[in-house]
Write a protein that holds these residues in place. Structure first.
Motif, PDB file in Angstrom:
ATOM      1  N   ILE A   1       0.837  -1.207   0.000  1.00  0.00           N
ATOM      2  CA  ILE A   1       0.000   0.000   0.000  1.00  0.00           C
ATOM      3  C   ILE A   1       0.871   1.256   0.000  1.00  0.00           C
ATOM      4  CG2 ILE A   1      -1.673   1.335   1.340  1.00  0.00           C
ATOM      5  CD1 ILE A   1      -2.777  -1.362   2.363  1.00  0.00           C
TER       6      ILE A   1
ATOM      7  N   TYR B   1       1.295   4.169  -2.753  1.00  0.00           N
ATOM      8  CA  TYR B   1       1.132   5.581  -2.379  1.00  0.00           C
ATOM      9  C   TYR B   1       2.272   6.416  -2.960  1.00  0.00           C
ATOM     10  CZ  TYR B   1       1.244   9.782   0.503  1.00  0.00           C
ATOM     11  OH  TYR B   1       1.308  11.088   0.924  1.00  0.00           O
TER      12      TYR B   1
ATOM     13  N   LEU C   1      -0.693   5.576   7.140  1.00  0.00           N
ATOM     14  CA  LEU C   1       0.287   4.663   6.543  1.00  0.00           C
ATOM     15  C   LEU C   1       1.559   4.611   7.389  1.00  0.00           C
ATOM     16  CD1 LEU C   1      -0.046   5.597   2.753  1.00  0.00           C
ATOM     17  CD2 LEU C   1      -1.076   3.664   3.957  1.00  0.00           C
TER      18      LEU C   1
END
Length: 200
Positions: free
Chosen positions: A50, A54, A76
């Protein structure tokens, strides 16, 4: 500057993930399908994936496009901080990787957490991040826990020893999960407080 840094971080992330996937498949002891399923049951892999996405999105974002909603990068950063902390404190001593596996291991558990924290420090809109966002951030790790426990009852595979119901029993696993949850909320609050202090 932001895009250049994001590009470097994204390249490191993709290298680590692709190399880890290669090693995972190369050393598998199960079918290819099961090996793929197990690969994506590791919280480390999911979070790094993820975060790498990003960074990649930052690279390809148009100059005139609006910045992302404040809090996304903080969430995050909280996830990857937990990944790094649990590995260094609990998991590092459980195995001794060598060669490429050791390089990849350090990239996923040490380097990427540090790089993400640096990116958070440089680019997060810290003053706009709210404590009320924390419960939303918790949905991902809670859903992850439910999925791996549910899958473990059928497959017998648990990605981490502290959630291994077959060895520890469900009550012990739930207690361990509670401690991780408390740690998650603590780290989230700390990031928001530190962020606001830095802005002041």
């Amino acid at each position: 500057m932001k895009k250049n840094i994001a590009l470097i971080f994204a390249l490191i992330g993709w290298f680590a993930l692709i190399a880890q996937y290669y090693l995972h498949i190369e050393n598998r002891t199960t079918s290819l399908i099961e090996a793929n399923l197990r690969f994506f049951t590791y919280f480390t892999i999911l979070v790094n994936f993820i975060i790498t996405l990003y960074f990649t999105s930052i690279v390809f974002k148009k100059q005139k496009s609006k910045d992302e909603k404040p809090g996304i990068l903080t969430a995050l950063t909280v996830y990857i901080t937990i990944v790094g902390f649990i590995y260094q404190v609990i998991l590092r001593g459980t195995w001794q990787p060598t060669g490429l596996q050791r390089v990849v291991d350090e990239l996923l558990h040490s380097v990427m957490p540090i790089l993400t924290i640096i990116f958070w420090y440089l680019f997060e809109n810290k003053k706009s991040v709210k404590y009320s966002q924390i419960p939303k951030w918790a949905l991902f790790p809670i859903l992850y826990l439910v999925v791996i426990l549910a899958r473990g009852t059928f497959s017998g595979f648990y990605p981490y020893p502290f959630v291994d119901v077959s060895t520890l029993g469900l009550p012990k696993v739930l207690i361990n999960s509670l401690f991780v949850t408390i740690f998650f909320f603590t780290i989230s609050v700390l990031y928001i407080r530190i962020g606001k202090a830095l802005k002041k």
